[in-house]
Design an enzyme around this catalytic site. Structure first.
Site, PDB file in Angstrom:
ATOM      1  N   HIS A   1     -39.822 -18.931  64.220  1.00 29.22           N
ATOM      2  CA  HIS A   1     -39.828 -17.541  64.706  1.00 29.22           C
ATOM      3  C   HIS A   1     -38.410 -16.976  64.866  1.00 29.22           C
ATOM      4  O   HIS A   1     -38.156 -15.814  64.592  1.00 29.22           O
ATOM      5  CB  HIS A   1     -40.576 -17.461  66.034  1.00 29.22           C
ATOM      6  CG  HIS A   1     -41.130 -16.104  66.333  1.00 29.22           C
ATOM      7  ND1 HIS A   1     -42.298 -15.919  67.011  1.00 29.22           N
ATOM      8  CD2 HIS A   1     -40.679 -14.857  66.032  1.00 29.22           C
ATOM      9  CE1 HIS A   1     -42.548 -14.619  67.118  1.00 29.22           C
ATOM     10  NE2 HIS A   1     -41.578 -13.960  66.544  1.00 29.22           N
TER      11      HIS A   1
ATOM     12  N   TYR B   1     -46.953 -14.967  70.546  1.00 28.14           N
ATOM     13  CA  TYR B   1     -47.806 -13.793  70.808  1.00 28.14           C
ATOM     14  C   TYR B   1     -48.981 -14.134  71.729  1.00 28.14           C
ATOM     15  O   TYR B   1     -49.653 -13.229  72.220  1.00 28.14           O
ATOM     16  CB  TYR B   1     -48.372 -13.195  69.503  1.00 28.14           C
ATOM     17  CG  TYR B   1     -47.365 -12.748  68.478  1.00 28.14           C
ATOM     18  CD1 TYR B   1     -46.022 -12.611  68.796  1.00 28.14           C
ATOM     19  CD2 TYR B   1     -47.752 -12.455  67.171  1.00 28.14           C
ATOM     20  CE1 TYR B   1     -45.092 -12.211  67.838  1.00 28.14           C
ATOM     21  CE2 TYR B   1     -46.839 -12.037  66.219  1.00 28.14           C
ATOM     22  CZ  TYR B   1     -45.508 -11.933  66.550  1.00 28.14           C
ATOM     23  OH  TYR B   1     -44.605 -11.522  65.599  1.00 28.14           O
TER      24      TYR B   1
HETATM   25  N1  LIG Z   1     -40.809 -12.046  63.417  1.00 25.24           N
HETATM   26  C1  LIG Z   1     -40.568 -11.297  64.458  1.00 25.24           C
HETATM   27  O1  LIG Z   1     -39.665 -11.577  65.270  1.00 25.24           O
HETATM   28  C2  LIG Z   1     -41.394 -10.069  64.669  1.00 25.24           C
HETATM   29  C3  LIG Z   1     -40.978  -9.082  65.580  1.00 25.24           C
HETATM   30  C4  LIG Z   1     -41.782  -7.950  65.738  1.00 25.24           C
HETATM   31  C5  LIG Z   1     -42.967  -7.813  65.007  1.00 25.24           C
HETATM   32  N2  LIG Z   1     -43.351  -8.791  64.136  1.00 25.24           N
HETATM   33  C6  LIG Z   1     -44.606  -8.678  63.337  1.00 25.24           C
HETATM   34  O2  LIG Z   1     -44.610  -7.474  62.582  1.00 25.24           O
HETATM   35  C7  LIG Z   1     -45.759  -6.690  62.900  1.00 25.24           C
HETATM   36  C8  LIG Z   1     -45.436  -5.211  62.766  1.00 25.24           C
HETATM   37  O3  LIG Z   1     -44.328  -4.850  63.576  1.00 25.24           O
HETATM   38  P1  LIG Z   1     -44.452  -3.969  64.878  1.00 25.24           P
HETATM   39  O4  LIG Z   1     -45.875  -3.835  65.259  1.00 25.24           O
HETATM   40  O5  LIG Z   1     -43.519  -4.511  65.877  1.00 25.24           O
HETATM   41  O6  LIG Z   1     -43.872  -2.557  64.437  1.00 25.24           O
HETATM   42  P2  LIG Z   1     -44.406  -1.355  63.554  1.00 25.24           P
HETATM   43  O7  LIG Z   1     -45.433  -1.784  62.581  1.00 25.24           O
HETATM   44  O8  LIG Z   1     -43.178  -0.661  63.094  1.00 25.24           O
HETATM   45  O9  LIG Z   1     -45.042  -0.390  64.657  1.00 25.24           O
HETATM   46  C9  LIG Z   1     -46.325  -0.452  65.148  1.00 25.24           C
HETATM   47  C10 LIG Z   1     -46.599   0.889  65.825  1.00 25.24           C
HETATM   48  O10 LIG Z   1     -46.575   1.909  64.832  1.00 25.24           O
HETATM   49  C11 LIG Z   1     -47.736   2.697  64.906  1.00 25.24           C
HETATM   50  N3  LIG Z   1     -48.223   2.944  63.552  1.00 25.24           N
HETATM   51  C12 LIG Z   1     -48.520   2.011  62.616  1.00 25.24           C
HETATM   52  N4  LIG Z   1     -48.941   2.597  61.478  1.00 25.24           N
HETATM   53  C13 LIG Z   1     -48.913   3.934  61.705  1.00 25.24           C
HETATM   54  C14 LIG Z   1     -49.250   5.055  60.921  1.00 25.24           C
HETATM   55  N5  LIG Z   1     -49.707   4.938  59.682  1.00 25.24           N
HETATM   56  N6  LIG Z   1     -49.104   6.287  61.475  1.00 25.24           N
HETATM   57  C15 LIG Z   1     -48.658   6.426  62.727  1.00 25.24           C
HETATM   58  N7  LIG Z   1     -48.332   5.392  63.538  1.00 25.24           N
HETATM   59  C16 LIG Z   1     -48.459   4.156  63.025  1.00 25.24           C
HETATM   60  C17 LIG Z   1     -48.750   1.902  65.694  1.00 25.24           C
HETATM   61  O11 LIG Z   1     -49.440   2.778  66.547  1.00 25.24           O
HETATM   62  P3  LIG Z   1     -51.052   2.972  66.439  1.00 25.24           P
HETATM   63  O12 LIG Z   1     -51.649   1.728  66.970  1.00 25.24           O
HETATM   64  O13 LIG Z   1     -51.265   4.167  67.298  1.00 25.24           O
HETATM   65  O14 LIG Z   1     -51.374   3.227  64.991  1.00 25.24           O
HETATM   66  C18 LIG Z   1     -47.904   0.931  66.511  1.00 25.24           C
HETATM   67  O15 LIG Z   1     -47.685   1.430  67.810  1.00 25.24           O
HETATM   68  C19 LIG Z   1     -46.155  -7.162  64.302  1.00 25.24           C
HETATM   69  O16 LIG Z   1     -47.494  -6.873  64.597  1.00 25.24           O
HETATM   70  C20 LIG Z   1     -45.857  -8.648  64.218  1.00 25.24           C
HETATM   71  O17 LIG Z   1     -46.924  -9.319  63.580  1.00 25.24           O
HETATM   72  C21 LIG Z   1     -42.562  -9.901  63.942  1.00 25.24           C
END
Ligand SMILES: NC(=O)c1ccc[n+]([C@@H]2O[C@H](COP(=O)([O-])OP(=O)(O)OC[C@H]3O[C@@H](n4cnc5c(N)ncnc54)[C@H](OP(=O)(O)O)[C@@H]3O)[C@@H](O)[C@H]2O)c1
Length: 272
Positions: free
Chosen positions: A102, A44
């Site tokens: 990862h 990241y």
């Molecule tokens: N291990 C891996 O390979 C891997 C891959 C991907 C992600 N991750 C980890 O998992 C975390 C979360 O996954 P992600 O960020 O990819 O996906 P996510 O949490 O499904 O989606 C984040 C998006 O959802 C929106 N959101 C979040 N809460 C909300 C709510 N209550 N109401 C409306 N919209 C909402 C956010 O927009 P707003 O900012 O507008 O609220 C943001 O754009 C990452 O930050 C990372 O640390 C790990």
């Protein structure tokens, strides 16, 4: 169980793809509402900013659960430990709470990277070890190869994707799952069912989705830049979805919507 199943740490604040002021503000807002678990990764390129933001929260180190993940580019005997030491320096800590691989090694041979992970633990660089994006078979193989438990397999997990094979492997191996893309990066909001169910509990669609994940026995990673969403995502411990509602949501997994697959990550394994 594992650290992630201590109640406070079941809700982890993810930092991808945040950087700069946005990351700083989000981490501070998250700590303010009560998050104590934070997730970052070498890939990241925000570990230093995450470390600075965590320090700025003023939350004592022993209350935090900090996870980082080792980039596949560092899965060699020469690079692995120095890369973790570099991560710790950036995060301004001596030890992470959980160090994850990862991705599975691109050639599919998980042995060397798991040995290196265990070595990092023996050197005291991490309290716990885990993996991410492992298939069900890899979970079983890893369990057989290791003499220390893996505390998690962090995977894509939301109600638009059926992950029953991974859940079964989690039960079999004792390696709990943690979710990423928990609200399917907003895709869940296209389906009225989550808000409809939420109305009966006085909860939002996002809270219903996150609660469903928790009731599946999976801890959650969420990310948001908006204080109201950060707060809402944290308040998912004060209600319980009925088994009827759990089943209604379960039905949505037939959608088969996967975000992080081979088109996005060419070295992704053949997911279950
Ligand atoms: N291990 C891996 O390979 C891997 C891959 C991907 C992600 N991750 C980890 O998992 C975390 C979360 O996954 P992600 O960020 O990819 O996906 P996510 O949490 O499904 O989606 C984040 C998006 O959802 C929106 N959101 C979040 N809460 C909300 C709510 N209550 N109401 C409306 N919209 C909402 C956010 O927009 P707003 O900012 O507008 O609220 C943001 O754009 C990452 O930050 C990372 O640390 C790990």
């Amino acid at each position: 169980m594992t650290i992630y199943f201590e109640k406070t740490y079941q809700r982890c604040f993810g930092t991808f793809p945040l950087k700069g002021q946005q990351l700083h503000d989000a981490v501070l807002a998250a700590a303010e509402v009560g998050y104590r678990a934070f997730d970052t990764a070498q890939m990241y390129e925000n570990e230093a900013e995450t470390g600075a933001a965590l320090q700025a929260t003023g939350v004592p180190r022993d209350e935090l659960c900090i996870t980082t993940k080792v980039d596949i580019a560092n899965f060699t005997g020469e690079k692995f430990l120095p890369s973790v030491e570099e991560s710790l320096k950036k995060l301004r800590i001596d030890q992470v709470d959980a160090l994850l691989l990862h991705w599975p090694a691109p050639d599919g041979d998980i042995r060397e990277s798991l040995q290196l992970l265990q070595q990092a633990q023996r050197h005291g660089l991490t309290k716990h070890i885990g993996v991410s994006n492992y298939t069900a078979q890899m979970m079983r193989d890893a369990k057989a190869l290791l003499d220390t438990p893996l505390v998690t397999n962090q995977v894509e997990f939301h109600p638009l994707l059926n992950q029953d094979k991974l859940l079964k492997a989690a039960t079999e191996t004792g390696i709990p799952l943690a979710s990423y893309c928990s609200v399917a990066r907003g895709e869940v909001f296209k389906y009225p069912i989550f808000a409809d169910i939420g109305a009966a509990y006085g909860k939002t669609a996002a809270q219903v989705v996150l609660r469903w994940i928790l009731q599946k026995g999976v801890s959650i990673n969420t990310m948001s830049t908006k204080p109201a969403n950060i707060e809402a995502n944290f308040h998912v411990m004060d209600f319980t979805l009925s088994s009827i509602d759990m089943h209604r949501i379960e039905d949505m997994t037939k959608t088969g919507y996967r975000i992080v697959g081979k088109d996005l990550v060419p070295y992704a394994p053949d997911f279950d």
